[in-house]
Design a protein around this motif. Structure first.
Motif, PDB file in Angstrom:
ATOM      1  N   PRO A   9       0.812  -1.218   0.000  1.00 31.21           N
ATOM      2  CA  PRO A   9       0.000   0.000   0.000  1.00 31.21           C
ATOM      3  C   PRO A   9       0.846   1.269   0.000  1.00 31.21           C
ATOM      4  CG  PRO A   9      -0.227  -1.174   2.095  1.00 31.21           C
ATOM      5  CD  PRO A   9       0.618  -2.029   1.198  1.00 31.21           C
ATOM      6  N   THR A  10       2.154   1.137   0.233  1.00 29.98           N
ATOM      7  CA  THR A  10       3.057   2.289   0.217  1.00 29.98           C
ATOM      8  C   THR A  10       3.663   2.514  -1.162  1.00 29.98           C
ATOM      9  OG1 THR A  10       4.815   0.796   0.931  1.00 29.98           O
ATOM     10  CG2 THR A  10       3.668   2.055   2.647  1.00 29.98           C
ATOM     11  N   PRO A  44      -5.478  10.805  -6.402  1.00 21.92           N
ATOM     12  CA  PRO A  44      -5.647   9.349  -6.413  1.00 21.92           C
ATOM     13  C   PRO A  44      -6.399   8.873  -7.656  1.00 21.92           C
ATOM     14  CG  PRO A  44      -7.265  10.326  -4.964  1.00 21.92           C
ATOM     15  CD  PRO A  44      -6.399  11.453  -5.470  1.00 21.92           C
ATOM     16  N   THR A  46      -8.493   5.351  -9.395  1.00 20.47           N
ATOM     17  CA  THR A  46      -9.077   4.017  -9.306  1.00 20.47           C
ATOM     18  C   THR A  46      -8.803   3.381 -10.659  1.00 20.47           C
ATOM     19  OG1 THR A  46     -10.795   4.737  -7.780  1.00 20.47           O
ATOM     20  CG2 THR A  46     -11.211   2.689  -9.002  1.00 20.47           C
ATOM     21  N   LYS A  87     -10.502   7.854  -5.535  1.00 18.28           N
ATOM     22  CA  LYS A  87     -10.270   6.522  -4.964  1.00 18.28           C
ATOM     23  C   LYS A  87     -11.618   5.934  -4.555  1.00 18.28           C
ATOM     24  CE  LYS A  87      -7.683   4.129  -1.401  1.00 18.28           C
ATOM     25  NZ  LYS A  87      -6.749   4.269  -0.283  1.00 18.28           N
ATOM     26  N   ASP A  89     -13.280   2.416  -3.448  1.00 21.24           N
ATOM     27  CA  ASP A  89     -13.175   1.000  -3.113  1.00 21.24           C
ATOM     28  C   ASP A  89     -14.479   0.294  -3.482  1.00 21.24           C
ATOM     29  OD1 ASP A  89     -14.980   1.655  -1.069  1.00 21.24           O
ATOM     30  OD2 ASP A  89     -13.527   1.397   0.542  1.00 21.24           O
ATOM     31  N   ASP A 139     -10.184  -3.980  -4.313  1.00 26.76           N
ATOM     32  CA  ASP A 139      -9.550  -3.216  -3.234  1.00 26.76           C
ATOM     33  C   ASP A 139      -8.072  -3.507  -2.999  1.00 26.76           C
ATOM     34  OD1 ASP A 139     -12.070  -2.159  -2.933  1.00 26.76           O
ATOM     35  OD2 ASP A 139     -12.539  -3.244  -1.088  1.00 26.76           O
ATOM     36  N   GLU A 141      -4.981  -1.867  -2.398  1.00 25.17           N
ATOM     37  CA  GLU A 141      -4.579  -0.515  -1.982  1.00 25.17           C
ATOM     38  C   GLU A 141      -3.221  -0.132  -2.551  1.00 25.17           C
ATOM     39  OE1 GLU A 141      -6.123   1.803  -0.031  1.00 25.17           O
ATOM     40  OE2 GLU A 141      -7.901   0.616   0.373  1.00 25.17           O
ATOM     41  N   GLN A 142      -3.104   1.124  -2.993  1.00 22.94           N
ATOM     42  CA  GLN A 142      -1.866   1.679  -3.542  1.00 22.94           C
ATOM     43  C   GLN A 142      -1.610   3.003  -2.840  1.00 22.94           C
ATOM     44  OE1 GLN A 142      -0.826  -0.334  -6.513  1.00 22.94           O
ATOM     45  NE2 GLN A 142      -2.523  -1.512  -5.707  1.00 22.94           N
ATOM     46  N   SER A 143      -0.391   3.500  -2.924  1.00 20.03           N
ATOM     47  CA  SER A 143      -0.103   4.788  -2.280  1.00 20.03           C
ATOM     48  C   SER A 143      -0.836   5.924  -2.988  1.00 20.03           C
ATOM     49  CB  SER A 143       1.403   5.066  -2.283  1.00 20.03           C
ATOM     50  OG  SER A 143       1.884   5.213  -3.616  1.00 20.03           O
ATOM     51  N   ILE A 146      -6.285   3.027  -5.828  1.00 21.16           N
ATOM     52  CA  ILE A 146      -6.750   1.660  -5.575  1.00 21.16           C
ATOM     53  C   ILE A 146      -6.907   0.956  -6.920  1.00 21.16           C
ATOM     54  CG2 ILE A 146      -9.231   2.223  -5.621  1.00 21.16           C
ATOM     55  CD1 ILE A 146      -9.419   0.417  -3.026  1.00 21.16           C
ATOM     56  N   HIS A 148      -8.599  -2.452  -8.932  1.00 18.07           N
ATOM     57  CA  HIS A 148      -9.506  -3.594  -8.975  1.00 18.07           C
ATOM     58  C   HIS A 148      -9.103  -4.383 -10.224  1.00 18.07           C
ATOM     59  CE1 HIS A 148     -12.013  -1.576  -6.000  1.00 18.07           C
ATOM     60  NE2 HIS A 148     -12.021  -0.509  -6.775  1.00 18.07           N
TER      61      HIS A 148
END
Length: 159
Positions: A9-10, A44, A46, A87, A89, A139, A141-143, A146, A148
Motif C-alpha cells: 500500500p506504500t 488518487p 481508481t 479513490k 473502493d 480493493d 490498496e496503492q499509495s 486503488i 480492482h
C-alpha cells in the motif's frame, strides 16, 4: 497479493503492477503509451486493471496493432478508459450502484463513461459498446489510489 506478488500500500500503482505476473501486458502497454509517470503521480486513481488473459481475449492482432508507435493515441485512450479519478473502493462503488437504482455511471479519465452494475454481488463494468468485464479482485490498496483487477479489456469509442 496480485499475480503471486505482494501489493504494498506504500507503493504506486505502476510499482505494484510491475511485480504482478498476471499484469505484465498491462504494464507493457502503460509503458508504450508513456503513462507510467501519470499513474505513478499523486492521483488518487481508481484503476480497473485487465489481466494478461483479458488482453489475450482481444481479437487476434489487436494488441500487437495497439502497441505500435503510430497507435499510441488509441492505446492511451484504451488505457485511460480503465482509470477513474479519485479513490473508489468496492464498498463505495457498490453504494453508487445502489444509489443509482442499480446502475452507476463512472466518468473515466479518457472522458467516456463506464457503467457499473451488480450481478450476484459482483461488480460488473460495461463499456460504451456493451462489452462487459467483471471485477475478479477488489480493493488492492496503492499509495496513489486503488486497483480492482478485471477479467476483460474495456473499449471506448476510438473514432
Amino acid at each position: 497479493m496480485v499475480g503471486g506478488a505482494p501489493m504494498l500500500p506504500t507503493a504506486t500503482i505502476v510499482a505494484n503492477a510491475s511485480k504482478a505476473s498476471n499484469l505484465s501486458t498491462l504494464v507493457k502497454a502503460v509503458q508504450a503509451a508513456d503513462l507510467g509517470a501519470t499513474l505513478s503521480g499523486p492521483g488518487p486513481f481508481t484503476v480497473f486493471a485487465p489481466t494478461n488473459e483479458a488482453f489475450q481475449r482481444l481479437a487476434p492482432g489487436t494488441l500487437d496493432q495497439l502497441m505500435k508507435p503510430e497507435q499510441k493515441a488509441s492505446l492511451t485512450k484504451l488505457l485511460t478508459y480503465h482509470v477513474v479519478a479519485g479513490k473508489f473502493d468496492a464498498e463505495a462503488l457498490k453504494k453508487q450502484v445502489e444509489a443509482g437504482g442499480g446502475t452507476a455511471t463512472l466518468t473515466t479519465v479518457e472522458g467516456q463513461p463506464l457503467k457499473a452494475t451488480l450481478e450476484n454481488g459482483a461488480l460488473v463494468l460495461t463499456d460504451v459498446g456493451g462489452g462487459k468485464s467483471y471485477v475478479t479482485q477488489y480493493d488492492v490498496e496503492q499509495s496513489n489510489g486503488i486497483v480492482h483487477v478485471v477479467n476483460g479489456v474495456l473499449a471506448p469509442k476510438l473514432g
